[in-house]
Scaffold this active site. Structure first.
Site, mmCIF file in Angstrom:
data_model
loop_
_atom_site.group_PDB
_atom_site.id
_atom_site.type_symbol
_atom_site.label_atom_id
_atom_site.label_comp_id
_atom_site.label_asym_id
_atom_site.label_seq_id
_atom_site.Cartn_x
_atom_site.Cartn_y
_atom_site.Cartn_z
ATOM 1 N N LEU A 108 0.874 -1.163 0.000
ATOM 2 C CA LEU A 108 0.000 0.000 0.000
ATOM 3 C C LEU A 108 0.914 1.216 0.000
ATOM 4 O O LEU A 108 1.890 1.259 0.757
ATOM 5 C CB LEU A 108 -0.893 0.029 1.251
ATOM 6 C CG LEU A 108 -1.924 -1.093 1.403
ATOM 7 C CD1 LEU A 108 -2.711 -0.917 2.701
ATOM 8 C CD2 LEU A 108 -2.873 -1.130 0.215
ATOM 9 N N ASP A 109 0.620 2.204 -0.850
ATOM 10 C CA ASP A 109 1.508 3.356 -0.897
ATOM 11 C C ASP A 109 1.389 4.178 0.387
ATOM 12 O O ASP A 109 0.510 3.954 1.217
ATOM 13 C CB ASP A 109 1.248 4.212 -2.139
ATOM 14 C CG ASP A 109 -0.115 4.881 -2.146
ATOM 15 O OD1 ASP A 109 -0.421 5.627 -1.191
ATOM 16 O OD2 ASP A 109 -0.876 4.682 -3.107
ATOM 17 N N LYS A 110 2.283 5.119 0.528
ATOM 18 C CA LYS A 110 2.413 5.882 1.770
ATOM 19 C C LYS A 110 1.121 6.572 2.168
ATOM 20 O O LYS A 110 0.799 6.702 3.354
ATOM 21 C CB LYS A 110 3.541 6.910 1.601
ATOM 22 C CG LYS A 110 3.984 7.594 2.877
ATOM 23 C CD LYS A 110 5.219 8.446 2.612
ATOM 24 C CE LYS A 110 5.752 9.081 3.881
ATOM 25 N NZ LYS A 110 6.966 9.889 3.630
ATOM 26 N N GLN A 111 0.335 7.012 1.190
ATOM 27 C CA GLN A 111 -0.888 7.748 1.468
ATOM 28 C C GLN A 111 -2.144 6.873 1.388
ATOM 29 O O GLN A 111 -3.257 7.394 1.276
ATOM 30 C CB GLN A 111 -1.009 8.937 0.499
ATOM 31 C CG GLN A 111 0.112 9.959 0.659
ATOM 32 C CD GLN A 111 0.275 10.428 2.095
ATOM 33 O OE1 GLN A 111 -0.709 10.689 2.786
ATOM 34 N NE2 GLN A 111 1.518 10.532 2.553
ATOM 35 N N THR A 112 -1.958 5.547 1.429
ATOM 36 C CA THR A 112 -3.089 4.620 1.460
ATOM 37 C C THR A 112 -3.076 3.885 2.792
ATOM 38 O O THR A 112 -2.029 3.428 3.250
ATOM 39 C CB THR A 112 -3.016 3.607 0.303
ATOM 40 O OG1 THR A 112 -3.052 4.318 -0.939
ATOM 41 C CG2 THR A 112 -4.188 2.640 0.347
#
Length: 231
Positions: free
Chosen positions: A97-101
């Site tokens: 999951l990316d940093k903002q997810t």
């Protein structure tokens, strides 16, 4: 399992820091079979032994954490016991999951399970709740389900995905692939922008309501099997 070197563990055993079946284990030459019930039989410094290899961790990933072993800043591994980073096999995330997810993220030291979950042949659904900058235009559902959507810079269309509208600016999107920033790029292809993204489900496994961001739990065999039950 990351507790220490052979010398350190021998020193701990001789000092009475290891118990097996309620008895001090001071014979450092003793061979102990690694069985699933070992954590219930062995104690290290008064605490139950860590899970044996084959563990699966469900983490409610908070915003701002990176799924990496090496990048700067907060990492998802930071919430786990420090010694777990010395385990062999190593613990890795199942996908990213990316940093903002935020939301449901699995970690494991079971390489076979990891590949089964992320394999395109398994079609394990991942369900994301997306909050959008602008109202949906009404065409997204058919476009995502068509199997014809081509993301910018790619030469293969996306597999069909399911869209459930929650409100004009919120939707649940179910995908079976894991391409780079896929959900964000899908909505970008419709002229919209994802302001917040949260993964709620992986296969038949749902993020528990009582698991706060940054908290984690170990999965049992039934919970692991549920990953594939809705695929």
């Amino acid at each position: 399992m990351g507790y220490g070197s052979r010398t350190e563990m021998a020193r701990m055993a001789k000092a009475g820091g290891i118990m097996l079946d309620g008895v001090d284990l001071t014979d450092v030459t003793k061979r102990i079979p690694i069985t699933p019930d070992l954590p219930s039989r062995m104690e290290i410094d008064g605490a139950p032994l860590d899970p044996v290899p084959g563990l699966v961790i469900l983490l409610n990933k908070p915003l701002g954490m990176t799924c990496s072993h090496k990048e700067d800043g907060a990492l998802v591994y930071d919430v786990l016991p420090e010694r777990w980073m010395r385990r062999d096999p190593a613990i890795s995330t199942i996908g990213r999951l990316d940093k903002q997810t935020s939301g449901l993220l699995l970690l494991t030291d079971d390489g076979d399970l990891l590949h089964r979950v992320i394999s395109p042949k398994r079609h394990v659904k991942k369900v994301y709740r997306a909050t959008l900058a602008r109202p949906l235009n009404g065409t997204e559902g058919d476009l995502f389900a068509s199997g014809q959507l081509m993301l910018e810079g790619e030469d293969k269309p996306l597999s069909p995905a399911e869209l459930e509208v929650v409100s004009p600016t919120e939707a649940l999107l179910s995908v079976t692939e894991g391409r780079y920033h896929q959900v964000r790029r899908m909505f970008a292809a419709t002229g919209n922008h994802v302001e917040a993204l949260h993964r709620e489900r992986l296969g038949g496994l749902t993020l528990p309501d009582d698991l706060a961001p940054g908290e984690w739990k170990l999965l049992n065999a039934d919970e692991i099997a549920s990953i594939f039950s809705a695929s």
